[in-house]
Design a protein around this motif. Structure first.
Motif, PDB file in Angstrom:
ATOM      1  N   PRO A 184       0.765  -1.247   0.000  1.00 40.13           N
ATOM      2  CA  PRO A 184       0.000   0.000   0.000  1.00 40.13           C
ATOM      3  C   PRO A 184       0.797   1.299   0.000  1.00 40.13           C
ATOM      4  O   PRO A 184       0.222   2.362  -0.161  1.00 40.13           O
ATOM      5  CB  PRO A 184      -0.807  -0.101   1.304  1.00 40.13           C
ATOM      6  CG  PRO A 184      -0.650  -1.482   1.797  1.00 40.13           C
ATOM      7  CD  PRO A 184       0.616  -1.990   1.247  1.00 40.13           C
ATOM      8  N   ARG A 185       2.102   1.303   0.233  1.00 50.06           N
ATOM      9  CA  ARG A 185       2.928   2.515   0.213  1.00 50.06           C
ATOM     10  C   ARG A 185       2.402   3.566   1.193  1.00 50.06           C
ATOM     11  O   ARG A 185       1.928   4.630   0.824  1.00 50.06           O
ATOM     12  CB  ARG A 185       2.974   3.081  -1.213  1.00 50.06           C
ATOM     13  CG  ARG A 185       3.601   2.126  -2.217  1.00 50.06           C
ATOM     14  CD  ARG A 185       3.484   2.627  -3.627  1.00 50.06           C
ATOM     15  NE  ARG A 185       4.286   3.836  -3.823  1.00 50.06           N
ATOM     16  CZ  ARG A 185       4.125   4.651  -4.874  1.00 50.06           C
ATOM     17  NH1 ARG A 185       3.195   4.411  -5.761  1.00 50.06           N
ATOM     18  NH2 ARG A 185       4.901   5.711  -4.993  1.00 50.06           N
ATOM     19  N   PHE A 186       2.509   3.254   2.474  1.00 61.86           N
ATOM     20  CA  PHE A 186       1.960   4.117   3.516  1.00 61.86           C
ATOM     21  C   PHE A 186       2.730   5.433   3.693  1.00 61.86           C
ATOM     22  O   PHE A 186       2.257   6.319   4.398  1.00 61.86           O
ATOM     23  CB  PHE A 186       1.932   3.365   4.851  1.00 61.86           C
ATOM     24  CG  PHE A 186       0.965   2.230   4.888  1.00 61.86           C
ATOM     25  CD1 PHE A 186      -0.382   2.439   4.689  1.00 61.86           C
ATOM     26  CD2 PHE A 186       1.421   0.933   5.135  1.00 61.86           C
ATOM     27  CE1 PHE A 186      -1.290   1.388   4.739  1.00 61.86           C
ATOM     28  CE2 PHE A 186       0.514  -0.124   5.183  1.00 61.86           C
ATOM     29  CZ  PHE A 186      -0.837   0.102   4.984  1.00 61.86           C
ATOM     30  N   ALA A 187       3.914   5.550   3.080  1.00 60.45           N
ATOM     31  CA  ALA A 187       4.693   6.774   3.233  1.00 60.45           C
ATOM     32  C   ALA A 187       4.340   7.844   2.205  1.00 60.45           C
ATOM     33  O   ALA A 187       5.041   8.846   2.082  1.00 60.45           O
ATOM     34  CB  ALA A 187       6.184   6.452   3.152  1.00 60.45           C
ATOM     35  N   SER A 223       1.131  13.351  16.827  1.00 58.15           N
ATOM     36  CA  SER A 223       1.933  12.579  17.775  1.00 58.15           C
ATOM     37  C   SER A 223       1.503  11.121  17.856  1.00 58.15           C
ATOM     38  O   SER A 223       2.269  10.270  18.316  1.00 58.15           O
ATOM     39  CB  SER A 223       1.844  13.214  19.171  1.00 58.15           C
ATOM     40  OG  SER A 223       0.491  13.287  19.602  1.00 58.15           O
ATOM     41  N   ALA A 224       0.277  10.809  17.406  1.00 58.00           N
ATOM     42  CA  ALA A 224      -0.221   9.428  17.423  1.00 58.00           C
ATOM     43  C   ALA A 224       0.044   8.701  16.114  1.00 58.00           C
ATOM     44  O   ALA A 224      -0.316   7.528  15.979  1.00 58.00           O
ATOM     45  CB  ALA A 224      -1.719   9.425  17.719  1.00 58.00           C
ATOM     46  N   LEU A 225       0.663   9.379  15.143  1.00 55.27           N
ATOM     47  CA  LEU A 225       0.884   8.815  13.812  1.00 55.27           C
ATOM     48  C   LEU A 225       2.325   8.352  13.671  1.00 55.27           C
ATOM     49  O   LEU A 225       3.262   9.098  13.948  1.00 55.27           O
ATOM     50  CB  LEU A 225       0.574   9.874  12.753  1.00 55.27           C
ATOM     51  CG  LEU A 225       0.889   9.507  11.297  1.00 55.27           C
ATOM     52  CD1 LEU A 225      -0.007   8.375  10.809  1.00 55.27           C
ATOM     53  CD2 LEU A 225       0.739  10.731  10.391  1.00 55.27           C
ATOM     54  N   ARG A 226       2.495   7.116  13.210  1.00 56.52           N
ATOM     55  CA  ARG A 226       3.808   6.575  12.902  1.00 56.52           C
ATOM     56  C   ARG A 226       3.673   5.805  11.583  1.00 56.52           C
ATOM     57  O   ARG A 226       2.795   4.950  11.468  1.00 56.52           O
ATOM     58  CB  ARG A 226       4.298   5.637  14.021  1.00 56.52           C
ATOM     59  CG  ARG A 226       4.366   6.321  15.376  1.00 56.52           C
ATOM     60  CD  ARG A 226       4.624   5.367  16.509  1.00 56.52           C
ATOM     61  NE  ARG A 226       3.657   4.287  16.617  1.00 56.52           N
ATOM     62  CZ  ARG A 226       2.446   4.428  17.127  1.00 56.52           C
ATOM     63  NH1 ARG A 226       2.005   5.615  17.555  1.00 56.52           N
ATOM     64  NH2 ARG A 226       1.624   3.397  17.215  1.00 56.52           N
ATOM     65  N   ARG A 227       4.535   6.113  10.632  1.00 60.07           N
ATOM     66  CA  ARG A 227       4.396   5.426   9.351  1.00 60.07           C
ATOM     67  C   ARG A 227       5.719   5.292   8.624  1.00 60.07           C
ATOM     68  O   ARG A 227       6.639   6.094   8.791  1.00 60.07           O
ATOM     69  CB  ARG A 227       3.371   6.127   8.461  1.00 60.07           C
ATOM     70  CG  ARG A 227       3.694   7.557   8.063  1.00 60.07           C
ATOM     71  CD  ARG A 227       2.621   8.059   7.122  1.00 60.07           C
ATOM     72  NE  ARG A 227       2.780   9.451   6.737  1.00 60.07           N
ATOM     73  CZ  ARG A 227       2.467   9.925   5.551  1.00 60.07           C
ATOM     74  NH1 ARG A 227       1.994   9.110   4.623  1.00 60.07           N
ATOM     75  NH2 ARG A 227       2.610  11.201   5.276  1.00 60.07           N
ATOM     76  N   GLN A 233       7.066   3.102   4.655  1.00 60.75           N
ATOM     77  CA  GLN A 233       6.505   2.611   3.397  1.00 60.75           C
ATOM     78  C   GLN A 233       5.649   1.372   3.598  1.00 60.75           C
ATOM     79  O   GLN A 233       4.675   1.146   2.881  1.00 60.75           O
ATOM     80  CB  GLN A 233       7.641   2.303   2.412  1.00 60.75           C
ATOM     81  CG  GLN A 233       7.200   2.204   0.963  1.00 60.75           C
ATOM     82  CD  GLN A 233       6.941   3.561   0.338  1.00 60.75           C
ATOM     83  OE1 GLN A 233       6.196   4.364   0.885  1.00 60.75           O
ATOM     84  NE2 GLN A 233       7.558   3.820  -0.802  1.00 60.75           N
ATOM     85  N   THR A 234       5.958   0.559   4.614  1.00 59.49           N
ATOM     86  CA  THR A 234       5.258  -0.717   4.782  1.00 59.49           C
ATOM     87  C   THR A 234       4.378  -0.789   6.023  1.00 59.49           C
ATOM     88  O   THR A 234       3.726  -1.819   6.245  1.00 59.49           O
ATOM     89  CB  THR A 234       6.272  -1.869   4.842  1.00 59.49           C
ATOM     90  OG1 THR A 234       7.191  -1.635   5.918  1.00 59.49           O
ATOM     91  CG2 THR A 234       7.028  -2.004   3.536  1.00 59.49           C
ATOM     92  N   ALA A 235       4.326   0.258   6.842  1.00 58.11           N
ATOM     93  CA  ALA A 235       3.541   0.192   8.085  1.00 58.11           C
ATOM     94  C   ALA A 235       2.920   1.544   8.386  1.00 58.11           C
ATOM     95  O   ALA A 235       3.492   2.601   8.094  1.00 58.11           O
ATOM     96  CB  ALA A 235       4.416  -0.257   9.254  1.00 58.11           C
ATOM     97  N   LEU A 236       1.739   1.481   8.995  1.00 55.22           N
ATOM     98  CA  LEU A 236       1.012   2.685   9.391  1.00 55.22           C
ATOM     99  C   LEU A 236       0.364   2.422  10.742  1.00 55.22           C
ATOM    100  O   LEU A 236      -0.433   1.490  10.888  1.00 55.22           O
ATOM    101  CB  LEU A 236      -0.060   3.015   8.349  1.00 55.22           C
ATOM    102  CG  LEU A 236      -1.024   4.167   8.675  1.00 55.22           C
ATOM    103  CD1 LEU A 236      -0.267   5.492   8.750  1.00 55.22           C
ATOM    104  CD2 LEU A 236      -2.130   4.242   7.628  1.00 55.22           C
ATOM    105  N   ALA A 237       0.722   3.236  11.737  1.00 50.76           N
ATOM    106  CA  ALA A 237       0.118   3.135  13.063  1.00 50.76           C
ATOM    107  C   ALA A 237      -0.577   4.450  13.374  1.00 50.76           C
ATOM    108  O   ALA A 237       0.008   5.530  13.214  1.00 50.76           O
ATOM    109  CB  ALA A 237       1.174   2.829  14.121  1.00 50.76           C
TER     110      ALA A 237
END
Length: 323
Positions: A18-21, A93-97, A99-103
């Motif tokens: 999905p290319r989360f970046a 501050s709750a977002l972490r991403r 290319q392969t992961a999205l939190a």
């Protein structure tokens, strides 16, 4: 339609997943959408991870300066025992991403080689209850083409995995099932309501692959449609134009709904899953690619969404964490 294809395809090699970046500019948005329908037809699920949450009144009221400060995971679980729906907007501050992961907050989705894994931990609103568990989406076809949804080239849609299997294993509520799944992404550089009045979207799995329908209405009244078929190799082609079908308006908020179907075959709404002032999601029985199929269908009214009264209603279903 009054126009032609919604927009030209952007072709080329893409890394799987999905290319989360994906960069999201001020005023813009990106979302990743997953859905699934159980093999027995009794259950359904949708997940939408937003950066620059397009339907957020908070993002609109902020002037849409910082899309990463308005992110959310929307989860909707449908079944014989009812619906659970959650969408808490969170700060940067709750977002972490990568290319392969999205939190986003306590929930995470990541691409694990050949599949999408999702860990969900969300709270419903306005009445609090938990949605917690694991989703696995295993694509059986991956595509590389994205499509322009507007002639100005500022809105794009990429049906990443038009064919997939999905496994749902939730602890709260206690549900397990498997069925046909789907994954796509939309991304754009300006608000949807600036360039669209409404749209209808539909997807269905059948023996030949998956049929995907997108029809948009632009502010000048033009209606453009895209009718695609994706085969099991991931190749995407166009279908001959299907017939326009007017579906009944949603029962509560009277949202217009329409789709396309083969010949004169009628399409029927089997169940309205979501009925909001500007959006309806439905399970539809229709005929596409020569087969009778069960389809996931969505109708969106941007003219309704941009009204002040609708934006004032949204915080009751879409709370925001300000810390």
């Amino acid at each position: 339609s009054d126009g032609g294809a919604v927009g030209k395809a952007r072709r080329g090699e893409r890394a799987p997943g999905p290319r989360f970046a994906t960069p999201v500019p001020p005023g813009g948005y990106a979302w990743w959408y997953v859905d699934g329908l159980s093999d027995d037809g009794q259950h359904a699920i949708t997940l939408i991870a937003f950066i620059g949450s397009v339907f957020s009144p908070y993002y609109a009221w902020s002037g849409r300066r910082d899309p990463e400060d308005h992110c959310a995971l929307n989860v909707a679980v449908y079944g014989p025992r009812g619906t659970r729906w959650a969408m808490t907007e969170r700060r940067q501050s709750a977002l972490r991403r990568s290319q392969t992961a999205l939190a986003i907050g306590p929930s995470t989705m990541w691409w694990s080689g050949d599949r999408l894994e999702v860990s969900i931990d969300e709270t419903t609103s306005p009445l609090p209850s938990r949605i917690r568990g694991r989703i696995s989406l295993m694509p059986t076809a991956l595509t590389t083409d994205s499509f322009e949804l507007h002639p100005n080239g500022r809105h794009h849609w990429w049906p990443i995995a038009p064919l997939a299997r999905i496994e749902v294993a939730l602890e709260h509520p206690a549900i397990r099932w498997s069925g046909a799944g789907y994954l796509d992404t939309n991304f754009g550089r300006e608000p949807l309501e600036d360039d669209f009045c409404r749209w209808d979207w539909c997807r269905a799995t059948h023996a030949r692959g998956s049929t995907l329908l997108y029809e948009v209405t632009l502010p000048d009244g033009r209606r453009d449609a895209l009718t695609l078929i994706a085969d099991r190799s991931g190749s995407v082609g166009t279908l001959e134009p299907t017939h326009n079908v007017t579906l009944p308006r949603s029962p509560v908020w009277r949202v217009e709904r329409g789709t396309r179907a083969d010949g004169a075959e009628p399409a029927r709404v089997l169940k309205t899953l979501e009925d909001t002032p500007f959006y309806a999601r439905s399970k539809v029985a229709t005929r596409l690619a020569g087969e009778n199929v069960l389809a996931m269908h969505e109708s969106l009214s941007l003219d309704r969404f941009k009204t002040r009264i609708v934006k004032l209603m949204l915080p009751f279903r879409m709370p925001r964490q300000f810390w």
